[in-house]
Write an enzyme that holds these catalytic residues in place. Structure first.
Site, PDB file in Angstrom:
ATOM      1  N   ARG A  64       0.850  -1.186   0.000  1.00 50.09           N
ATOM      2  CA  ARG A  64       0.000   0.000   0.000  1.00 50.09           C
ATOM      3  C   ARG A  64       0.889   1.241   0.000  1.00 50.09           C
ATOM      4  NH1 ARG A  64      -4.423  -1.660   4.697  1.00 50.09           N
ATOM      5  NH2 ARG A  64      -5.411  -3.397   3.555  1.00 50.09           N
ATOM      6  N   ASP A  66       1.910   5.206  -0.184  1.00 52.17           N
ATOM      7  CA  ASP A  66       1.329   6.418   0.381  1.00 52.17           C
ATOM      8  C   ASP A  66       1.060   7.455  -0.703  1.00 52.17           C
ATOM      9  OD1 ASP A  66       1.423   5.428   2.975  1.00 52.17           O
ATOM     10  OD2 ASP A  66       3.404   6.285   3.387  1.00 52.17           O
ATOM     11  N   ARG A 216      11.452   5.972   3.490  1.00 58.07           N
ATOM     12  CA  ARG A 216      11.613   7.427   3.498  1.00 58.07           C
ATOM     13  C   ARG A 216      12.390   7.899   4.729  1.00 58.07           C
ATOM     14  NH1 ARG A 216       5.754   9.602   2.969  1.00 58.07           N
ATOM     15  NH2 ARG A 216       6.841  11.600   3.341  1.00 58.07           N
TER      16      ARG A 216
END
Length: 270
Positions: A64, A66, A216
């Protein structure tokens, strides 16, 4: 009911399952996951499927992503009432996905108990940093732009600290829903690529699964190492702290791509 039984039952309820390789530009979307009254990748593909078989569709994906995150090789599966020629199905979906920046680049009948998420044994991510003074034009929205050069060797030394099995609490979002912060990072390789538009730094990251915002968080921290603000030893200290407050800056999503997904058997090889 255990996971294998649930997977088998879910497959039995649908006559024909197809694996889809999906490419998308993440900018217009709130992310992969369907959300009420918001534009998502999942919801957009499901709407296209409803044009082919007029009912509610519920597809599953390997990961999934972002808001703002892109995909080069997201893998999903859909269950269809009728048997479709795989090429015809991909062509029909691509027609109905217009004008959204989503493309079905491969489609194949699923074999056995294939499940896009639960059958996967590796996720591969690419992160791109562009270093140049002038504003990005062609790469705008596709890279994280910084104006300073980065020390690749220092970043790689910091990255090497993260390899292996660790408690990655420091590099985990506070809203992460994973049961455990312990993950195994298999690969984190950083390369410097000279392009016509400037210097790019590519982060190739691979693991079976990731925590929310883990990649990230890695890249934002390692960028500080490359810029000279942190040392590679600071990355080790942050990891060992097991404290989200010890993480470096979390970088923006624009440079992140779900590059590929690994399975015991390539669903598109046959």
């Amino acid at each position: 009911m255990g996971l294998p039984e649930a997977m088998a039952q879910g497959r039995a309820l649908a006559m024909y399952r197809y694996a889809l390789k999906v490419e998308y530009h993440g900018a217009p979307f709130v992310g992969w996951q369907r959300q009420v009254d918001l534009l998502s990748v999942q919801g957009t593909i499901e709407a296209a499927l409803s044009k082919l078989e007029r009912r509610t569709h519920n597809i599953a994906a390997a990961g999934r992503t972002d808001a703002g995150v892109h995909a080069l090789g997201q893998i999903a599966h859909c269950d269809m009432d009728q048997e479709w020629d795989a090429f015809r199905l991909s062509e029909a979906l691509n027609y109905h996905l217009k004008p959204h920046p989503i493309a079905i680049t491969a489609c194949a009948p699923a074999v056995g108990d294939f499940h896009a998420r639960f059958s996967a044994h590796e996720r591969r991510y690419l992160f791109r940093i562009l270093s140049r003074r002038a504003p990005a034009t062609h790469q705008d929205g596709l890279v994280w732009q910084v104006k300073h050069a980065l020390d690749v060797d220092a970043m790689q030394r910091g990255a090497d600290v993260l390899l292996g099995k660790h408690d990655f609490t420091t590099f985990r979002s506070t809203i992460c829903q994973a049961e455990s912060p312990v993950k195994t990072l298999d690969h984190l390789q950083i390369s410097e690529v000279e392009t016509a538009g400037g210097t790019e730094y590519h982060f190739d990251v691979r693991a079976r699964s990731f925590l929310h915002n883990q990649v990230r968080s890695f890249v934002g921290t390692l960028e500080r190492v490359g810029a000279g603000t942190w040392s590679p030893d600071d990355v080790k200290s942050a990891l060992e702290a097991r404290d989200r407050a010890a993480c470096g800056p979390v970088c923006p999503p624009q440079g992140l791509y779900l590059a590929g997904v690994g399975y015991p058997q390539d669903p598109f090889s046959g």
